[in-house]
Design a protein around this motif. Structure first.
Motif: not given
Length: 90
Positions: A1-21
């Motif tokens: 379960m924790e690995s799934w949450m980590g993947t979602v957080v990582y995906f949201i982080f990447i989307l945020g960087i993509f938006y800003l850059v």
């Protein structure tokens, strides 16, 4: 379960960087160009996207007339105007 949450957080982080850059700066450039097109007026010296230098003699809804030489005027779309002389950033 924790690995799934980590993947979602990582995906949201990447989307945020993509938006800003990538997305945010493009939206800012589009807004500046739209404001430039709305502020075009007679006697402005402009450069088109094709590299034509001219002075605006008439402004219409979607186009402007440019004086490019003595007794030579051309009509170009407003969207083709890339900059007003003296206001572009170096």
């Amino acid at each position: 379960m924790e690995s799934w949450m980590g993947t979602v957080v990582y995906f949201i982080f990447i989307l945020g960087i993509f938006y800003l850059v990538l997305i945010r700066p493009q939206q800012k450039r589009q807004k500046q160009h739209r404001e430039l097109l709305e502020s075009l007026k007679v006697n402005d010296d402009v450069v088109t996207a094709g590299g034509i230098f001219g002075t605006i003699t008439r402004v219409k809804d979607n186009s402007v007339w440019l004086k490019v030489a003595d007794k030579v005027e051309i009509e170009v779309l407003k969207s083709a105007v890339s900059s007003v002389q003296g206001t572009e950033k170096k």
